[in-house]
Design an enzyme around this catalytic site. Sequence first.
Site, PDB file in Angstrom:
ATOM      1  N   HIS A  81      11.932  -0.883  22.188  1.00 16.75           N
ATOM      2  CA  HIS A  81      12.057   0.492  22.689  1.00 16.75           C
ATOM      3  C   HIS A  81      12.827   0.556  24.005  1.00 16.75           C
ATOM      4  CE1 HIS A  81       8.305  -0.255  25.170  1.00 16.75           C
ATOM      5  NE2 HIS A  81       8.989   0.508  26.002  1.00 16.75           N
ATOM      6  N   ASP A 111       7.992  -4.246  18.067  1.00 13.28           N
ATOM      7  CA  ASP A 111       8.643  -3.734  19.271  1.00 13.28           C
ATOM      8  C   ASP A 111       9.240  -4.850  20.125  1.00 13.28           C
ATOM      9  OD1 ASP A 111       9.572  -1.783  20.970  1.00 13.28           O
ATOM     10  OD2 ASP A 111       7.707  -1.628  22.114  1.00 13.28           O
ATOM     11  N   SER A 194       8.221  -2.423  30.953  1.00 10.30           N
ATOM     12  CA  SER A 194       8.294  -2.754  29.530  1.00 10.30           C
ATOM     13  C   SER A 194       9.284  -3.879  29.276  1.00 10.30           C
ATOM     14  CB  SER A 194       8.723  -1.530  28.721  1.00 10.30           C
ATOM     15  OG  SER A 194       7.713  -0.561  28.694  1.00 10.30           O
ATOM     16  N   LEU A 249       5.269  -4.714   1.842  1.00 12.06           N
ATOM     17  CA  LEU A 249       4.783  -4.223   0.560  1.00 12.06           C
ATOM     18  C   LEU A 249       5.829  -3.391  -0.174  1.00 12.06           C
ATOM     19  CD1 LEU A 249       2.339  -3.986  -1.342  1.00 12.06           C
ATOM     20  CD2 LEU A 249       1.614  -1.982  -0.009  1.00 12.06           C
ATOM     21  N   GLY A 250       6.557  -2.555   0.557  1.00 11.37           N
ATOM     22  CA  GLY A 250       7.569  -1.713  -0.082  1.00 11.37           C
ATOM     23  C   GLY A 250       7.000  -0.465  -0.715  1.00 11.37           C
ATOM     24  N   VAL A 254       0.134   7.115   2.550  1.00  8.24           N
ATOM     25  CA  VAL A 254      -0.392   8.331   3.173  1.00  8.24           C
ATOM     26  C   VAL A 254      -1.876   8.124   3.435  1.00  8.24           C
ATOM     27  CG1 VAL A 254      -0.847  10.796   2.872  1.00  8.24           C
ATOM     28  CG2 VAL A 254       1.301   9.821   2.026  1.00  8.24           C
ATOM     29  N   LEU A 256      -5.732   8.941   3.656  1.00  2.80           N
ATOM     30  CA  LEU A 256      -6.548   9.822   2.812  1.00  2.80           C
ATOM     31  C   LEU A 256      -7.011  11.068   3.558  1.00  2.80           C
ATOM     32  CD1 LEU A 256      -8.788   7.512   0.586  1.00  2.80           C
ATOM     33  CD2 LEU A 256      -6.454   8.326   0.229  1.00  2.80           C
TER      34      LEU A 256
END
Length: 357
Positions: A81, A111, A194, A249-250, A254, A256
Site C-alpha cells: 500500500h 501487503d 508503514s 481457491l478461485g 459472499v 452468509l
Amino acid sequence: MLRPRPKPKCTRLLSGLLLLAAFASAQVASADEAARVRVIQNSLPAVVKIQGTPTYADAEQNTVWGSGFFYSADRIVTNYHVVEGLKGLTVTLNDGRSYPADVFAVDRGIDIAIVQVHGATAPATLKFSSEKSVLPGQTAIVLGSPFGKRNLVSLGIISGSGPFDYVSQLGEGDIGVEIAEVLYTDARVEPGNSGGPLLDAQGRVIGVIDAVLGGASGIGGLGIALPAPLVVESIHDLEEFGVPQRGWLGAVLVDLDELDPLTLRLAGLESAQGAMVDKVLPGSPAEAAGLLGAKRDRYGKLVELGDVIVAVNGKVVKNRFDVIREIARHRPGEEVKLTVWRNGQKIEVVVRLTARR
C-alpha cells in the site's frame, strides 16, 4: 534465511570506533541503554524513506511517502500500500542521498512489495529473525519515516499476536486478505512508518510495520506488523517466481450474514457463519473440484444458493476472510478438504490448490 552481506573489516572497525566515540560523548545511563543505542545505530543505515507521486485522481497530496529497509544489496522490502499507484519512486537513504527505484514484485495478499533501487548499494542490510514465535513483553523497536521525517525511532514492547480482520476493519479492498496473524506493539507508529522494520533487542527484524489499530499508536492505539516468517516466505517466492505462492481457491465468496436470513433457513442453514460460493472462476481449483456457484436472475437477485463453505480441513470458518486465510496457509499443489452445505446436507469436497493468478 535472508542474511546481510558482511561489511569489510575496515568498515566495521571504523563504524565501531565512531560508535565508541559517540557513546563517550553522550550521556549513556546503563549498559542496557548502550546496547540498545548500538543496535539502533547499526540498523538505521539499512532503513529508507520511499516516496512518489500518486497517479490516482483523489490523491490529497502531491507526494506520498512511507518506509522500507534493505534486505539485499539493491532491494528493499516495504508495504504494497506504500507504493500502490505511485510514479517516480525514489528511495532516500539515512544520509540523505536519493536514488530512483521501481517496483520489482508485489504480494497484495499480505501487503508486501519488493522495490529495486538503481545506482545505490545498501549501506547496511537487516537480518530477519529465525524465531518462530514472538512473546508479549519482548522489546520492540520501530524505525522509519513517520510524517515523512527520516531516521526516527520509537520504543516499546510486543503487546501480543493473533488474527486480525484487516480488510473489514481498514477497508483496503483485497489488500491484506491473506494475512493470517499479525504482531501488535505499543511502540509509537504513525503515518509514514508503514513498510519499516520492527526489531527485537538484538536488531533482528521480527516484523514489517503495516498499520495502526484504534487511533495513534502510543496514545491508546496499537501498531500492527506482519510477522517475519510470513514476509521472508513472500520475499523468497517473489524473487524465485515473481508472484506469491500461497494457495488459491478461485471462487468469489459472499458472507452468509449478507444474505437474506429467510433464504438461509429455507436452505436448512441454522447459522450465518460460513461463506457462500457466488461464482466459480473458469479453470480454477474450485471448478476442477466441482464446487457450485450461486444462481442469480438477470437483475442479480439470488435465485439459488451456491455451495456454502462451513469448514476448511475441519476448522470452522466464520466468513469469507476465514476461508481465504485458511486456504492461503497452504502451498500450491497441496490439497484441502472443504466441508460444504449443498442441497440440505453437508458434504466433503477435496480441492487441489494452485497459486493465485
